[in-house]
Design a protein around this motif. Structure first.
Motif, PDB file in Angstrom:
ATOM      1  N   LEU A  19       7.268  -2.105   0.844  1.00 45.84           N
ATOM      2  CA  LEU A  19       7.257  -1.567   2.206  1.00 45.84           C
ATOM      3  C   LEU A  19       6.504  -2.493   3.158  1.00 45.84           C
ATOM      4  O   LEU A  19       6.940  -2.718   4.292  1.00 45.84           O
ATOM      5  N   MET A  22       8.741  -5.374   4.018  1.00 50.17           N
ATOM      6  CA  MET A  22       9.779  -4.986   4.984  1.00 50.17           C
ATOM      7  C   MET A  22       9.180  -4.798   6.380  1.00 50.17           C
ATOM      8  O   MET A  22       9.800  -5.159   7.374  1.00 50.17           O
ATOM      9  N   HIS A 108      14.043  -0.490   4.674  1.00 48.40           N
ATOM     10  CA  HIS A 108      12.677   0.048   4.664  1.00 48.40           C
ATOM     11  C   HIS A 108      12.701   1.565   4.511  1.00 48.40           C
ATOM     12  O   HIS A 108      11.972   2.129   3.691  1.00 48.40           O
TER      13      HIS A 108
END
Length: 137
Positions: A19, A22, A108
């Motif tokens: 995460l 991203m 994401h």
């Protein structure tokens, strides 16, 4: 006795790492988009100046000005054609950045909504005499 002994990272830690990656990608794409927008804005300002100068040069030439005014208007016309070509290239770049950002955001969001345990494929390891249970960080 186990034949294999290895450790894997905690799935939540992997998810957080992904995460974060991203997030940085989306931020970078936005930064590039801002740079492209700034270039386009600068070109627009210079184009307006060139357009105004060309109009004055052409008007002065039509009112009996020298041949150099016609040449200046022609030169400015070439500059404006280059402007249009550059703006078209920038518009393509902007469209690409927008598409890439949307794809990165979708990736994401899918990652953010995924269960880290299920992302591993649900196969997991079981204890047996031949395979060691993986340890998590």
């Amino acid at each position: 006795m186990a034949l294999l002994s290895f450790r894997t990272r905690n799935p939540q830690r992997d998810r957080d790492t992904d995460l974060g990656r991203m997030d940085r990608l989306v931020q970078f794409l936005r930064q590039l988009r801002t740079e492209i927008d700034a270039e386009r804005s600068g070109l627009e300002a210079r184009y307006e100046k060139a357009q105004t100068s060309a109009a004055f040069a052409l008007e002065a030439f039509e009112n009996g000005g020298g041949e150099e005014l016609s040449s200046k208007a022609d030169d400015l016309a070439v500059v404006m054609q280059r402007y249009h070509a550059r703006v078209a290239a920038l518009e393509k770049q902007i469209a690409f950045m927008e598409s890439a950002e949307m794809d990165a955001k979708a990736f994401h969001d899918a990652l953010a909504g995924a269960d880290p345990e299920k992302r591993q494929g649900g196969t997991g390891f079981t204890s047996s005499g031949n395979v060691a249970q993986p340890a998590h960080d």
